[in-house]
Motif scaffolding. Sequence first.
Motif, PDB file in Angstrom:
ATOM      1  N   HIS A 180      35.708  27.949  38.151  1.00  0.00           N
ATOM      2  CA  HIS A 180      34.601  27.154  37.614  1.00  0.00           C
ATOM      3  C   HIS A 180      33.934  26.340  38.711  1.00  0.00           C
ATOM      4  N   ALA A 181      34.739  25.723  39.568  1.00  0.00           N
ATOM      5  CA  ALA A 181      34.171  24.936  40.666  1.00  0.00           C
ATOM      6  C   ALA A 181      33.356  25.814  41.605  1.00  0.00           C
ATOM      7  N   ALA A 182      33.829  27.018  41.861  1.00  0.00           N
ATOM      8  CA  ALA A 182      33.091  27.942  42.734  1.00  0.00           C
ATOM      9  C   ALA A 182      31.756  28.316  42.120  1.00  0.00           C
ATOM     10  N   ALA A 183      31.773  28.663  40.828  1.00  0.00           N
ATOM     11  CA  ALA A 183      30.544  29.076  40.153  1.00  0.00           C
ATOM     12  C   ALA A 183      29.516  27.954  40.131  1.00  0.00           C
ATOM     13  N   ARG A 184      29.981  26.730  39.928  1.00  0.00           N
ATOM     14  CA  ARG A 184      29.062  25.596  39.877  1.00  0.00           C
ATOM     15  C   ARG A 184      28.549  25.223  41.268  1.00  0.00           C
ATOM     16  N   ALA A 185      29.454  25.119  42.237  1.00  0.00           N
ATOM     17  CA  ALA A 185      29.050  24.696  43.581  1.00  0.00           C
ATOM     18  C   ALA A 185      28.107  25.707  44.230  1.00  0.00           C
ATOM     19  N   GLU A 186      28.353  26.998  43.987  1.00  0.00           N
ATOM     20  CA  GLU A 186      27.519  28.035  44.593  1.00  0.00           C
ATOM     21  C   GLU A 186      26.355  28.458  43.705  1.00  0.00           C
ATOM     22  N   ARG A 187      26.216  27.812  42.553  1.00  0.00           N
ATOM     23  CA  ARG A 187      25.090  28.033  41.633  1.00  0.00           C
ATOM     24  C   ARG A 187      24.973  29.506  41.236  1.00  0.00           C
ATOM     25  N   TRP A 188      26.089  30.077  40.817  1.00  0.00           N
ATOM     26  CA  TRP A 188      26.072  31.483  40.401  1.00  0.00           C
ATOM     27  C   TRP A 188      25.110  31.709  39.239  1.00  0.00           C
ATOM     28  N   ALA A 189      24.936  30.715  38.380  1.00  0.00           N
ATOM     29  CA  ALA A 189      24.056  30.876  37.222  1.00  0.00           C
ATOM     30  C   ALA A 189      22.600  31.078  37.632  1.00  0.00           C
ATOM     31  N   ASP A 190      22.249  30.651  38.850  1.00  0.00           N
ATOM     32  CA  ASP A 190      20.874  30.796  39.315  1.00  0.00           C
ATOM     33  C   ASP A 190      20.598  32.171  39.912  1.00  0.00           C
ATOM     34  N   GLY A 191      21.620  32.991  40.019  1.00  0.00           N
ATOM     35  CA  GLY A 191      21.420  34.332  40.564  1.00  0.00           C
ATOM     36  C   GLY A 191      22.558  34.734  41.469  1.00  0.00           C
ATOM     37  N   MET A 192      23.315  35.741  41.034  1.00  0.00           N
ATOM     38  CA  MET A 192      24.452  36.209  41.819  1.00  0.00           C
ATOM     39  C   MET A 192      24.058  37.439  42.619  1.00  0.00           C
ATOM     40  N   PRO A 193      24.782  37.704  43.713  1.00  0.00           N
ATOM     41  CA  PRO A 193      24.563  38.968  44.426  1.00  0.00           C
ATOM     42  C   PRO A 193      24.840  40.144  43.508  1.00  0.00           C
ATOM     43  N   ALA A 194      24.254  41.294  43.823  1.00  0.00           N
ATOM     44  CA  ALA A 194      24.449  42.470  42.983  1.00  0.00           C
ATOM     45  C   ALA A 194      25.901  42.909  42.957  1.00  0.00           C
ATOM     46  N   ASN A 195      26.646  42.592  44.014  1.00  0.00           N
ATOM     47  CA  ASN A 195      28.030  43.050  44.103  1.00  0.00           C
ATOM     48  C   ASN A 195      28.882  41.928  44.677  1.00  0.00           C
ATOM     49  N   LEU A 196      29.379  41.070  43.822  1.00  0.00           N
ATOM     50  CA  LEU A 196      30.261  39.974  44.237  1.00  0.00           C
ATOM     51  C   LEU A 196      31.692  40.391  43.931  1.00  0.00           C
ATOM     52  N   VAL A 197      32.553  40.383  44.950  1.00  0.00           N
ATOM     53  CA  VAL A 197      33.907  40.914  44.821  1.00  0.00           C
ATOM     54  C   VAL A 197      34.927  39.787  44.961  1.00  0.00           C
ATOM     55  N   LEU A 198      35.917  39.751  44.077  1.00  0.00           N
ATOM     56  CA  LEU A 198      37.021  38.809  44.171  1.00  0.00           C
ATOM     57  C   LEU A 198      38.274  39.584  44.553  1.00  0.00           C
ATOM     58  N   VAL A 199      38.877  39.202  45.683  1.00  0.00           N
ATOM     59  CA  VAL A 199      40.088  39.865  46.174  1.00  0.00           C
ATOM     60  C   VAL A 199      41.223  38.852  46.152  1.00  0.00           C
ATOM     61  N   SER A 200      42.317  39.189  45.467  1.00  0.00           N
ATOM     62  CA  SER A 200      43.433  38.254  45.327  1.00  0.00           C
ATOM     63  C   SER A 200      44.754  38.801  45.857  1.00  0.00           C
ATOM     64  N   GLY A 201      44.684  39.860  46.661  1.00  0.00           N
ATOM     65  CA  GLY A 201      45.903  40.439  47.217  1.00  0.00           C
ATOM     66  C   GLY A 201      45.672  41.890  47.569  1.00  0.00           C
ATOM     67  N   PRO A 202      46.657  42.552  48.163  1.00  0.00           N
ATOM     68  CA  PRO A 202      46.526  43.974  48.445  1.00  0.00           C
ATOM     69  C   PRO A 202      46.445  44.775  47.150  1.00  0.00           C
ATOM     70  N   SER A 203      45.951  46.004  47.257  1.00  0.00           N
ATOM     71  CA  SER A 203      45.853  46.867  46.086  1.00  0.00           C
ATOM     72  C   SER A 203      47.240  47.173  45.540  1.00  0.00           C
ATOM     73  N   LYS A 204      47.397  47.050  44.226  1.00  0.00           N
ATOM     74  CA  LYS A 204      48.698  47.362  43.630  1.00  0.00           C
ATOM     75  C   LYS A 204      48.511  47.960  42.246  1.00  0.00           C
ATOM     76  N   THR A 205      49.460  48.776  41.857  1.00  0.00           N
ATOM     77  CA  THR A 205      49.452  49.398  40.536  1.00  0.00           C
ATOM     78  C   THR A 205      50.883  49.687  40.132  1.00  0.00           C
ATOM     79  N   SER A 206      51.090  49.954  38.869  1.00  0.00           N
ATOM     80  CA  SER A 206      52.431  50.319  38.400  1.00  0.00           C
ATOM     81  C   SER A 206      52.314  51.409  37.348  1.00  0.00           C
ATOM     82  N   ASP A 207      53.317  52.286  37.289  1.00  0.00           N
ATOM     83  CA  ASP A 207      53.298  53.374  36.323  1.00  0.00           C
ATOM     84  C   ASP A 207      53.910  52.916  35.008  1.00  0.00           C
ATOM     85  N   ILE A 208      54.118  53.844  34.101  1.00  0.00           N
ATOM     86  CA  ILE A 208      54.608  53.504  32.776  1.00  0.00           C
ATOM     87  C   ILE A 208      56.017  52.897  32.832  1.00  0.00           C
ATOM     88  N   GLN A 209      56.752  53.189  33.907  1.00  0.00           N
ATOM     89  CA  GLN A 209      58.075  52.607  34.088  1.00  0.00           C
ATOM     90  C   GLN A 209      58.026  51.256  34.799  1.00  0.00           C
TER      91      GLN A 209
END
Length: 238
Positions: A180-209
Amino acid sequence: MSTALTARERMLGRLRASAPASPDAVDVIDAAIDSHYQARRAASPQSPRQHIAAMQAALRAAHADVDCVSMDAWPALLAQRLDAHGVRRLLLDADSREGLALRTALPAGVETLSFERPLAQWKSELFDTVEAGFTVARSGIAASGSLVIAPDAATPRTVSLAPPLHICLVYASTLHADLHAAARAERWADGMPANLVLVSGPSKTSDIQQTLAYGAHGPRWLWVLIIDDLSAHEGGQP
């Protein structure tokens, strides 16, 4: 022919019948959201230094490697780590300030490449031979350890997605307490880039097990350099 309405038709009918929220109602909702997050941050205030610590803790919990370094020291540190990791081809924006600083510090055995050709012309080379991609985050979110990246022509999304190692630099003065602080401080509501990416770690996945695997759909490793520029910004982001 059956005249019974399908579930989809009933749902669309309800949506069409619903009156749009008035501007006043939207303002009330926005004010309530702002009040909630402001009260939460006031109850547990964090200094800019604490934002760094929270960012590091969240990223490490997500299996990212994190270093907090000075503005002068990061190129040499990163060059040393790249050499030790065996990286020989590095993708970066060679014309950026950070790209130029890193290129100057790299040993002779590390080749740098820029994203100058259309992807279709060198897709195989990129995916088969480029070992690392270097990006600079627009900002960071301390609570979740998220890097906010705004890809552009010189550093498209592919730089942080295709190579097995993603290296991202983020300045401490750009860290926000929460989304919320990021969205407000950077004024995302006034216009965001076409491709804004949030990265929170390396790529990971898990199977059904529920066997966790890294690198299946993106970088296997994420290195983050938090550049301590707080003294240059009069105490950093409030």
